[in-house]
Design a protein around this motif. Structure first.
Motif, PDB file in Angstrom:
ATOM      1  N   VAL A   1     -51.995   8.247  18.141  1.00 51.48           N
ATOM      2  CA  VAL A   1     -51.335   7.868  19.381  1.00 51.48           C
ATOM      3  C   VAL A   1     -51.333   9.077  20.210  1.00 51.48           C
ATOM      4  O   VAL A   1     -51.548   9.435  21.149  1.00 51.48           O
TER       5      VAL A   1
ATOM      6  N   ARG B   1     -51.494   2.723  23.899  1.00 51.05           N
ATOM      7  CA  ARG B   1     -52.128   3.181  22.663  1.00 51.05           C
ATOM      8  C   ARG B   1     -51.266   2.844  21.453  1.00 51.05           C
ATOM      9  O   ARG B   1     -51.791   2.506  20.395  1.00 51.05           O
TER      10      ARG B   1
ATOM     11  N   ARG C   1     -52.499   0.574  18.417  1.00 50.24           N
ATOM     12  CA  ARG C   1     -52.460   1.052  17.029  1.00 50.24           C
ATOM     13  C   ARG C   1     -51.791   0.018  16.135  1.00 50.24           C
ATOM     14  O   ARG C   1     -52.242  -0.250  15.020  1.00 50.24           O
TER      15      ARG C   1
ATOM     16  N   PRO D   1     -55.891   3.930  11.808  1.00 54.78           N
ATOM     17  CA  PRO D   1     -56.270   3.188  13.018  1.00 54.78           C
ATOM     18  C   PRO D   1     -56.757   4.146  14.100  1.00 54.78           C
ATOM     19  O   PRO D   1     -57.865   4.051  14.544  1.00 54.78           O
TER      20      PRO D   1
ATOM     21  N   SER E   1     -54.109  -2.744  15.493  1.00 53.24           N
ATOM     22  CA  SER E   1     -55.118  -2.318  14.522  1.00 53.24           C
ATOM     23  C   SER E   1     -54.588  -2.481  13.103  1.00 53.24           C
ATOM     24  O   SER E   1     -55.299  -2.947  12.208  1.00 53.24           O
TER      25      SER E   1
END
Length: 84
Positions: A84, A31, A35, A81, A38
């Motif tokens: 997390v 993740r 991110r 984005p 992103s």
């Protein structure tokens, strides 16, 4: 920081994918990488990395930093984005 397989040569600085990671750690790292990608997508929107810049490296650095600040501002003001 957390990186992908391309950064495995810097273990003191970057944590990359690791087959011994617990499933929750593996998910967290994935993740975090997503991110970051992103955020890269937000930067690519401005096409500041793939078009020719004709004003010298110093001006390019200033423009790139401005784009990063704009992207960060956009994320802080409602286009994050994801968590997390």
């Amino acid at each position: 920081c957390i990186g992908d397989k391309g950064y495995l040569g810097e273990p003191e600085k970057v944590m990359g994918p690791n087959s011994w990671d617990a499933p929750e750690v593996r998910k967290f790292k994935g993740r975090a990488r997503a991110r970051h990608e992103s955020f890269n997508k937000h930067i690519k929107f401005f096409e500041c990395m793939d078009t020719c810049f004709h004003h010298g490296i110093e001006e390019h650095e200033i423009c790139f930093e401005a784009v990063v600040v704009i992207c960060q501002y956009k994320m802080e003001m409602g286009t994050p984005p994801f968590d997390v």
